[in-house]
Write an enzyme that holds these catalytic residues in place. Sequence first.
Site, PDB file in Angstrom:
ATOM      1  N   HIS B  60       0.809  -1.230  -0.044  1.00  0.00           N
ATOM      2  CA  HIS B  60      -0.132   0.111  -0.023  1.00  0.00           C
ATOM      3  C   HIS B  60       0.758   1.301  -0.116  1.00  0.00           C
ATOM      4  CE1 HIS B  60      -4.101   1.770   1.651  1.00  0.00           C
ATOM      5  NE2 HIS B  60      -3.140   2.844   0.844  1.00  0.00           N
ATOM      6  N   HIS B  62       1.672   5.275  -2.167  1.00  0.00           N
ATOM      7  CA  HIS B  62       1.290   6.230  -2.990  1.00  0.00           C
ATOM      8  C   HIS B  62       2.374   6.805  -3.740  1.00  0.00           C
ATOM      9  CE1 HIS B  62      -2.976   6.277  -1.875  1.00  0.00           C
ATOM     10  NE2 HIS B  62      -2.592   5.965  -0.779  1.00  0.00           N
ATOM     11  N   ARG B  64       2.278   8.723  -6.447  1.00  0.00           N
ATOM     12  CA  ARG B  64       2.008  10.221  -7.193  1.00  0.00           C
ATOM     13  C   ARG B  64       2.094  10.345  -8.463  1.00  0.00           C
ATOM     14  NH1 ARG B  64      -1.153  10.452  -2.831  1.00  0.00           N
ATOM     15  NH2 ARG B  64      -0.222  11.266  -1.015  1.00  0.00           N
ATOM     16  N   ASN B  94      -4.898   6.331  -7.024  1.00  0.00           N
ATOM     17  CA  ASN B  94      -5.279   7.689  -7.019  1.00  0.00           C
ATOM     18  C   ASN B  94      -4.388   8.709  -7.539  1.00  0.00           C
ATOM     19  OD1 ASN B  94      -3.880   7.218  -4.827  1.00  0.00           O
ATOM     20  ND2 ASN B  94      -4.965   8.611  -3.453  1.00  0.00           N
ATOM     21  N   ASP B 152      -9.297   3.212  -3.305  1.00  0.00           N
ATOM     22  CA  ASP B 152      -8.569   3.862  -2.142  1.00  0.00           C
ATOM     23  C   ASP B 152      -8.687   5.186  -1.837  1.00  0.00           C
ATOM     24  OD1 ASP B 152      -6.965   3.411   0.251  1.00  0.00           O
ATOM     25  OD2 ASP B 152      -5.384   4.652  -0.879  1.00  0.00           O
ATOM     26  N   HIS B 179     -10.629   0.905   1.413  1.00  0.00           N
ATOM     27  CA  HIS B 179     -10.434   1.978   2.562  1.00  0.00           C
ATOM     28  C   HIS B 179     -11.775   1.946   3.049  1.00  0.00           C
ATOM     29  CE1 HIS B 179      -8.882   6.195   3.571  1.00  0.00           C
ATOM     30  NE2 HIS B 179     -10.294   6.381   3.838  1.00  0.00           N
ATOM     31  N   HIS B 232      -5.455  -0.523   5.862  1.00  0.00           N
ATOM     32  CA  HIS B 232      -4.950   0.193   7.114  1.00  0.00           C
ATOM     33  C   HIS B 232      -5.945  -0.020   8.197  1.00  0.00           C
ATOM     34  CE1 HIS B 232      -7.461   3.115   4.750  1.00  0.00           C
ATOM     35  NE2 HIS B 232      -6.269   3.273   3.981  1.00  0.00           N
ATOM     36  N   ASP B 305       1.160   2.637   3.931  1.00  0.00           N
ATOM     37  CA  ASP B 305       0.163   3.807   3.206  1.00  0.00           C
ATOM     38  C   ASP B 305       0.959   4.938   3.048  1.00  0.00           C
ATOM     39  OD1 ASP B 305      -1.864   5.033   2.453  1.00  0.00           O
ATOM     40  OD2 ASP B 305      -2.685   5.259   4.351  1.00  0.00           O
ATOM     41  N   HIS B 309       3.388  14.199   0.655  1.00  0.00           N
ATOM     42  CA  HIS B 309       2.873  15.547   0.504  1.00  0.00           C
ATOM     43  C   HIS B 309       3.931  16.417   0.560  1.00  0.00           C
ATOM     44  CE1 HIS B 309      -1.256  13.967   0.354  1.00  0.00           C
ATOM     45  NE2 HIS B 309      -0.999  13.604   1.537  1.00  0.00           N
TER      46      HIS B 309
END
Lengths: 312, 426
Positions: B60, B62, B64, B94, B152, B179, B232, B305, B309
Amino acid sequence: MPLRDRHLLGIEDLDLDEIELILNTSRSFKEISTRSIKKVPTLRGKSLINLFYEPSTRTRSSFEIAAKRLGADSININISTSSVSKGESLIDTGKNLQSMNPDIIAIRHSAAGAPHLLAQYCKSTSIVNAGDGMHEHPTQALLDVLTILDHKKSIEGLHVAIVGDIAHSRVARSNVLLLVKMGAHVCVCGPPTLIPMEFESYGVKVTYHIKEALQGADVVMMLRTQKERQRDVFYPSVKEYFALYGLNMEKMKWAKRSAIVMHPGPINRGIEIDPELAEAGFSVIFEQVTNGVAVRMAVLYLLLGASEEADL
Amino acid sequence: MTLLLQGGTVVDPSQKIEKRLDLLVEKGRVAALGKIKPKKSWKIVDVSKCVVAPGFIDMHVHLREPGREDKETILSGSQAAAAGGFTSIACMPNTEPVNDNEAITRFILERAGRAGLVNVFPVGAITKRLEGKELAEIGEMVKAGVVAITDDGNPVENNQIMRRALEYSKIFDVAVVDHCEDRDLAAAGHMNESGVSTRLGVRGISRAAEELDVVRDTILSRITGGRVHIAHISTQESVAWVRQAKKQGIAITCEITPHHFTLNDTDITNYDTHFKMYPPLRAPSDVKAMLKGLSDGTIDCIATDHAPHTRLEKEMTFEEAANGIIGMETAVSLAWEFLIRRKIVSVSRLVELFSTNPNRILKLGRGTLKEGAIADITVIDPDCEIIVDVKKFRSKSRNCPFHGWRLQGAPFMTIVRGRIIFRHEN
């Protein structure tokens, strides 16, 4: 003895000595506002910025008048919260204001913790929390206690009922923290939908029935229903809310004969309080506003000029 | 290149092995396990102080890319994974655009190939644009390389669509990753609903928001036979529900993030936005239940997860700040410190959590050191002490609440298809 922290971010951070100091200083400042020349030079050359991200009449003008009566300069910045990147601009705004060397920034923001964030970025300016989201509104609680003490000998042992929208109220949280610290028996009352989780952990009693809250109360503090923070349905109608939790002469009979009624304003007449009650003899709502100026004078003075002799 | 890992403690639950063995890697595969006489031409690494395990899989993350390459790219994410001891990662759909079609899946795989470090396994969307309305072309995506499906972050609210997704997933035998968050109950909250949120004046998220969806998923899995995987997991009740569902033979699995077994909501002080994520940090009692779920086998795997950012998105008030933290470069050390050193799980169980089980759920053909297996290997040094320093991260982002933490146990070497892609330098 000055305050320990350079900022006033919440009641939670104050100890009893500091609270006493602020209250005593407020009392000594009250008299200034009754003079014909309502100005002393104590904070001459100091400057206050009111940085308000939420609308406010009372608090903002109260800070402004407080600063001016102590001889400080004050300016107001009102920022609409509609801009997309609010937090980002908060830090940028803070850094920019800081560069102009103000002594104090009083901030009001819809987000809890906004003053704490600002304090991290403004190293040489004192930050005063003028209300942050649903978190705290320390000067309101201080002026409320000052007002109570105008009518009651001591906070210790007093029965205080706080009624209304507890969940969304920073006034409730700051008052609960302060009153419990000072030894009051506090009972909060509202519909279960507006009582946040584990509220008893503050050391207060929680009830859903206004009669239970008012019985034997020395002080009845009504809260505004915060429509702007209520995101979903908490009660069926204003009519039903008023019937269950609105204060009127009838319900007031449950409280002690000597009880006083308080409200932080602005009043939603007919929703949480009967208009005739707001103007009745036991209502101290306008005394609260008067004391607000004195408390804010004291806070500005103690954060800025505590080391210098007061020149009143 | 032939590589000999000499004298390490090989821990491989797929073969029920936990003993001191040499491991020989040839042509990208495990060539032999046992007492092996070294040859001069081989590259020999002394791992006698280390644990040698089948490559760790973070199911899991991300990455980006495409869309938010300012936060992370497939390359920087791969580098972070390698440094964190992971040989395989599964990236969430996503992105911008969403990975809801084979073209995006192929793009991700092409970029991952160019990065040439860890194995990147894309997870496809359940519904087009993650809107929860129409099923995405799951078959096309699976053909292109997707290993599971999920919406998710935008959980499928419509129960009928979730049911159809679980039914349809059976054609390809892929897990449907959920999720779990009922949006109405979450009520636009920012942290766990508790006395802590009350005191901070921050809108809370009820545990029920997660638990209701967990319950829904177990029921839908039972009637459809589709495999559901709870992403999660974070509450005591959720874990209890999964435990019960497993006893009933329902095809349910779940993962936990390192922050949900190391932190709780009382750690949120001064509105530090590095402690803001979905699901939120829960109460200490929930964390206790997580540890129990980890030790008794209810929780199948640890996944980070990893949610990069930018600084700007975290330098905000708590309620405005972005959700999520990065995790690939701290996961193994956190697990070693909090689960092994505190005797919550055995080393063999830890390897199950990081490798055997995620492989079983995603069917990646990894998670083992059997002779002939692809030589994806994670080597851990249990004695290595680290101080987490976000400035040293390979990830492009720095949003991590563990900065300055002192932890013991760290990845020593990461090997993918027999090639050393990371080696700890001291």
